[in-house]
Write a protein that holds these residues in place. Structure first.
Motif, PDB file in Angstrom:
ATOM      1  N   LEU A 204       5.174  -7.935  -4.647  1.00  0.00           N
ATOM      2  CA  LEU A 204       4.867  -6.561  -5.042  1.00  0.00           C
ATOM      3  C   LEU A 204       5.246  -6.286  -6.487  1.00  0.00           C
ATOM      4  CD1 LEU A 204       6.019  -4.509  -1.912  1.00  0.00           C
ATOM      5  CD2 LEU A 204       3.872  -5.735  -2.291  1.00  0.00           C
ATOM      6  N   SER A 205       4.560  -5.323  -7.073  1.00  0.00           N
ATOM      7  CA  SER A 205       4.833  -4.913  -8.449  1.00  0.00           C
ATOM      8  C   SER A 205       5.398  -3.497  -8.460  1.00  0.00           C
ATOM      9  CB  SER A 205       3.541  -4.946  -9.274  1.00  0.00           C
ATOM     10  OG  SER A 205       3.695  -4.212 -10.473  1.00  0.00           O
ATOM     11  N   PRO A 206       6.436  -3.244  -9.279  1.00  0.00           N
ATOM     12  CA  PRO A 206       6.967  -1.885  -9.392  1.00  0.00           C
ATOM     13  C   PRO A 206       5.925  -0.892  -9.902  1.00  0.00           C
ATOM     14  CG  PRO A 206       8.528  -3.469 -10.300  1.00  0.00           C
ATOM     15  CD  PRO A 206       7.246  -4.213 -10.044  1.00  0.00           C
ATOM     16  N   GLN A 207       4.876  -1.379 -10.536  1.00  0.00           N
ATOM     17  CA  GLN A 207       3.819  -0.483 -11.016  1.00  0.00           C
ATOM     18  C   GLN A 207       2.878  -0.032  -9.893  1.00  0.00           C
ATOM     19  OE1 GLN A 207       4.745  -3.344 -13.020  1.00  0.00           O
ATOM     20  NE2 GLN A 207       5.994  -1.739 -13.971  1.00  0.00           N
ATOM     21  N   SER A 208       2.846  -0.804  -8.803  1.00  0.00           N
ATOM     22  CA  SER A 208       1.895  -0.501  -7.733  1.00  0.00           C
ATOM     23  C   SER A 208       2.502   0.310  -6.594  1.00  0.00           C
ATOM     24  CB  SER A 208       1.304  -1.799  -7.161  1.00  0.00           C
ATOM     25  OG  SER A 208       2.300  -2.560  -6.520  1.00  0.00           O
TER      26      SER A 208
ATOM     27  N   GLU B   1       8.488  -9.625  -2.424  1.00  0.00           N
ATOM     28  CA  GLU B   1       8.363 -10.671  -3.445  1.00  0.00           C
ATOM     29  C   GLU B   1       7.054 -10.576  -4.240  1.00  0.00           C
ATOM     30  OE1 GLU B   1       9.557 -13.488  -5.926  1.00  0.00           O
ATOM     31  OE2 GLU B   1      10.794 -12.644  -4.336  1.00  0.00           O
TER      32      GLU B   1
ATOM     33  N   SER C  42       2.070   5.946 -13.039  1.00  0.00           N
ATOM     34  CA  SER C  42       2.991   5.487 -12.006  1.00  0.00           C
ATOM     35  C   SER C  42       2.406   5.729 -10.621  1.00  0.00           C
ATOM     36  CB  SER C  42       4.321   6.229 -12.150  1.00  0.00           C
ATOM     37  OG  SER C  42       5.211   5.852 -11.131  1.00  0.00           O
TER      38      SER C  42
ATOM     39  N   LYS D  35      15.294  -5.010  -9.872  1.00  0.00           N
ATOM     40  CA  LYS D  35      13.972  -5.622  -9.937  1.00  0.00           C
ATOM     41  C   LYS D  35      12.936  -4.692 -10.560  1.00  0.00           C
ATOM     42  CE  LYS D  35      14.432  -8.777  -5.950  1.00  0.00           C
ATOM     43  NZ  LYS D  35      14.048 -10.019  -6.656  1.00  0.00           N
TER      44      LYS D  35
ATOM     45  N   ASP E 280      -3.543  -1.552  -2.741  1.00  0.00           N
ATOM     46  CA  ASP E 280      -4.576  -1.252  -3.733  1.00  0.00           C
ATOM     47  C   ASP E 280      -5.500  -0.144  -3.255  1.00  0.00           C
ATOM     48  OD1 ASP E 280      -3.592  -3.142  -5.460  1.00  0.00           O
ATOM     49  OD2 ASP E 280      -5.047  -4.689  -4.934  1.00  0.00           O
TER      50      ASP E 280
ATOM     51  N   PHE F   6      12.148  -1.495  -9.385  1.00  0.00           N
ATOM     52  CA  PHE F   6      11.508  -0.557  -8.465  1.00  0.00           C
ATOM     53  C   PHE F   6      12.196   0.809  -8.481  1.00  0.00           C
ATOM     54  CE2 PHE F   6      10.182  -4.608  -6.569  1.00  0.00           C
ATOM     55  CZ  PHE F   6       8.840  -4.358  -6.309  1.00  0.00           C
TER      56      PHE F   6
ATOM     57  N   LEU G  71      -1.161  -6.395   0.063  1.00  0.00           N
ATOM     58  CA  LEU G  71      -1.581  -6.062  -1.301  1.00  0.00           C
ATOM     59  C   LEU G  71      -2.922  -5.333  -1.312  1.00  0.00           C
ATOM     60  CD1 LEU G  71      -0.539  -9.279  -3.264  1.00  0.00           C
ATOM     61  CD2 LEU G  71       0.655  -7.086  -3.113  1.00  0.00           C
TER      62      LEU G  71
END
Length: 229
Positions: A24-28, A22, A2, A52, A222, A54, A218
């Motif tokens: 974005l990923s809940p994993q990131s 929009e 996580s 969503k 990262d 998060f 993004l």
């Protein structure tokens, strides 16, 4: 694994915030909703983020009489948030009431306390009749928070190493005032880079404008996730 990055959604409207998240990923990343956006968008918006997928940190810094704060924590838990906070300067009775309220709701939400805001320096603390340095005041309030059975604190990364030694490995350290190398310091006085925060024993970092105002959010996300590994 996580993500340990919490993005501060410091937007004036729900529409702007939704447009930003929009891609974005809940994993990131995890998301933080503070005063401005909560007042503008309301509790239903928080539920929308949770739906969503998060993890949401509701950053409203409750500070009132114990019964009022306990009731506020119950309401926050009903939204499904991952974490919420109170002001440690509200005292042990208030923090214990907040913790008990969450236990009564059987919520898994983490409860942490704000020690000294990262915008405060010695001069500003003295203006509030606190003679201690920011570091000493953070240490005092952090110990009080742990004694009150909370999960952790919000603090500056510059105090993290000292606090980790005092409070042990399980106590959560959540740090705003994080600025990726080369970004503007803004109104934060006690800042660190993500890599420095990670080396200091921080659990989660909060980053706002360096991501939300970036031309390529993004890519920044990262890079920060890499720096935190």
């Amino acid at each position: 694994m996580s993500s340990r990055l919490i993005i501060a959604l410091d937007f004036p409207t729900k529409e702007q915030a939704l447009q930003f998240i929009e891609p974005l990923s809940p994993q990131s990343c995890k998301l933080k909703v503070g005063f401005e956006l909560f007042v503008a968008a309301g509790p239903d918006f928080v539920k929308q983020l949770v739906d969503k997928g998060f993890d949401v940190f509701l950053d409203l810094k409750f500070h009132d009489i114990p019964n009022t704060v306990a009731s506020a924590c119950k309401s926050a838990a009903s939204l499904g948030v991952w974490m919420m906070n109170v002001h440690a300067s509200g005292g042990q009775k208030m923090m214990l009431a907040a913790k008990q309220a969450l236990e009564e709701t059987q919520s898994n939400a983490k409860l942490i306390a704000v020690t000294v805001l990262t915008s405060m320096d010695s001069e500003q603390l003295a203006g509030t009749n606190v003679a201690s340095s920011p570091e000493e005041q953070v240490k005092h309030l952090a110990k009080l928070t742990k004694a009150s059975m909370l999960d952790g604190i919000v603090c500056s990364a510059r105090e993290a190493k000292m606090l980790r030694e005092i409070l042990g490995p399980e106590f959560l350290l959540v740090t705003p005032g994080i600025r990726p190398a080369g970004s503007a310091q803004g109104d934060q006085h006690r800042v660190m880079t993500p890599a420095e925060a990670n080396a200091s024993g921080v659990n989660y970092i909060v980053v706002g404008r360096p991501i939300t105002q970036s031309a390529d959010p993004l890519a920044v996300i990262d890079q920060i996730n890499l720096d935190m590994q």
